[in-house]
Scaffold this active site. Structure first.
Site, mmCIF file in Angstrom:
data_model
loop_
_atom_site.group_PDB
_atom_site.id
_atom_site.type_symbol
_atom_site.label_atom_id
_atom_site.label_comp_id
_atom_site.label_asym_id
_atom_site.label_seq_id
_atom_site.Cartn_x
_atom_site.Cartn_y
_atom_site.Cartn_z
ATOM 1 N N SER A 178 0.840 -1.201 0.000
ATOM 2 C CA SER A 178 0.000 0.000 0.000
ATOM 3 C C SER A 178 0.877 1.254 0.000
ATOM 4 O O SER A 178 1.746 1.391 -0.857
ATOM 5 C CB SER A 178 -0.966 -0.026 1.188
ATOM 6 N N ASP A 276 -7.770 -2.735 -7.757
ATOM 7 C CA ASP A 276 -7.342 -2.442 -6.390
ATOM 8 C C ASP A 276 -8.463 -1.716 -5.629
ATOM 9 O O ASP A 276 -8.976 -0.690 -6.067
ATOM 10 C CB ASP A 276 -6.095 -1.565 -6.443
ATOM 11 N N HIS A 344 -6.662 -5.345 -1.755
ATOM 12 C CA HIS A 344 -5.648 -4.298 -1.592
ATOM 13 C C HIS A 344 -4.596 -4.823 -0.623
ATOM 14 O O HIS A 344 -4.814 -4.912 0.583
ATOM 15 C CB HIS A 344 -6.272 -3.020 -1.032
#
Length: 398
Positions: A178, A276, A344
């Site tokens: 991330s 995502d 994600h």
């Protein structure tokens, strides 16, 4: 296996782990926090002024001189208010962080769960600056004080690890998920400068390929957000100089991987979902672009999306694939794994990294694809077919 062999195996495991990690009842590996005590001498502080930290689990055997560094993720703050709020949470202060972290997926020490990196030295860099370890500024207004010192935190942690063996690394992988995956892009070139010239150094980004795309209202919401982050945190001076010279009037673009990637010299691997979830919810359909909530059901369940919404998602996927393809146009050493799961972050979860029912592209798991790429066993440039053709994604929008 006889009793002596069992005792030897247990002793080896205990010696490898040492006093800084324990195993919980369900056999999860928990690793204790290390505060960087001399960080203050470098001016390296979390948002609230607390000391930065990391978690280190030592490698052993053939991996004793190999290092995997994993940047923690956790979004960004783009205003003094949001950063002040963040400073009072685990995202802005080590005072509020858990002192033990679960190491799983790419951080696991179990050969059956992490076949290529299980015996490496594995480090998790805790995230407490709000700008992907890239800022260098201080905010004072008489009553409030904020440290935007991500770049210094990165440097302080590296300097703390060098005498612990990182300085003699044979192999190294700089990774992150991330906002931490974005950190891998921002620090990949710099990482090589600390390591021996003979070391094999590569970088990996998981869910960090954030796109500079217009939202459903045709606004550059993410670009505006990034510009605020770069300005507030003093990030510009720490972005790649060749990149900012190429985008002279818009240096903040170099915070986006699609623009920064072509200036990265070490081999790089992009692990990302084409759908995502963070980017779906905050770049393609941010709340500001959907005030009436027409996308709410679609956001929670892709099967509930109408044809127009599905078309927007497919266009976003095409944008991701084009951006990744352009990034690797001149790269033979790079790799990518772009699947079609609504997820994600997939490298730190055992379910998605390497398990019996993990997501696959062309029958390869993420762990196998990354390992094949790092060790040059075979080329890895995998792109999944578009939703809804996928059959191996068992957690859609978790």
């Amino acid at each position: 296996m006889n009793v002596n062999a069992v005792l030897v195996a247990i002793t080896l495991a205990l010696l490898t782990c040492g006093p800084r990690c324990i195993y919980s009842d369900d056999q999860r590996l928990l690793v204790n926090m290390t505060l960087v005590r001399n960080a203050s001498a470098l001016g390296a502080f979390c948002l609230d002024g607390s000391l930065p930290a990391y978690h280190l689990h030592r490698g052993f055997g053939g991996g004793a001189r190999n290092w995997l560094l994993q940047f923690e993720g956790g979004g960004w703050c783009n205003s003094t208010k949001s950063c002040l709020d963040r400073a009072n949470t685990r995202r802005g202060s080590t005072r509020y962080m858990s002192k033990w972290e679960v190491f799983s997926g790419i951080l696991s020490n179990n050969a059956s769960l992490n076949p290529d990196f299980y015996n490496w030295n594995r480090v998790k860099l805790r995230y407490c600056d709000g700008a992907s370890f890239a800022g260098d500024a201080v905010y004072k207004n008489g009553t409030s004080l904020l440290y935007f010192r991500g770049q210094k935190i990165w440097e302080a942690i590296i300097l703390d690890l060098l005498p612990k063996g990182l300085g003699q690394a044979r192999k190294a992988l700089l990774s992150g998920s991330s906002a931490g995956g974005l950190s891998s892009f921002l620090h990949c070139n710099n990482f090589t400068k600390y390591l021996p010239s003979t070391a094999s150094v590569k970088c990996l980004s998981d869910a960090g390929f954030f796109l500079d795309e217009r939202d459903i209202s045709s606004n550059h919401t993410m670009r505006s957000f990034v510009k605020d982050v770069v300005s507030l945190h003093g990030v510009e001076k720490n972005l790649d100089e060749n990149c900012t010279a190429s985008y002279l009037n818009f240096p903040e673009l170099c915070f986006f991987p699609q623009y920064a990637m072509k200036f990265i010299t070490p081999p790089f691997f992009i692990l990302n979902s084409a759908y995502d979830v963070y980017q779906f919810h905050h770049i393609l359909v941010p709340p500001s672009a959907d005030p009436q909530g027409h996308w709410n059901r679609c956001k929670l369940n892709p099967a509930a999306c109408n044809p127009q919404q599905l078309n927007a998602l497919q266009e976003f996927r095409r944008g991701m694939i084009v951006a990744v393809g352009l990034s690797y146009k001149y790269s033979r050493r790079g790799g990518f794994f772009i699947n079609s799961c609504f997820a994600h972050g997939q490298s730190e979860s055992q379910d998605t990294w390497f398990a019996a029912d993990s997501p696959r592209v062309h029958n390869r798991t993420i762990a196998e694809a990354v390992g094949d790429w790092y060790f040059n066993r075979r080329a890895t440039k995998e792109i999944d077919c578009p939703y809804p053709c996928v059959t191996t994604c068992h957690n859609l929008i978790p």
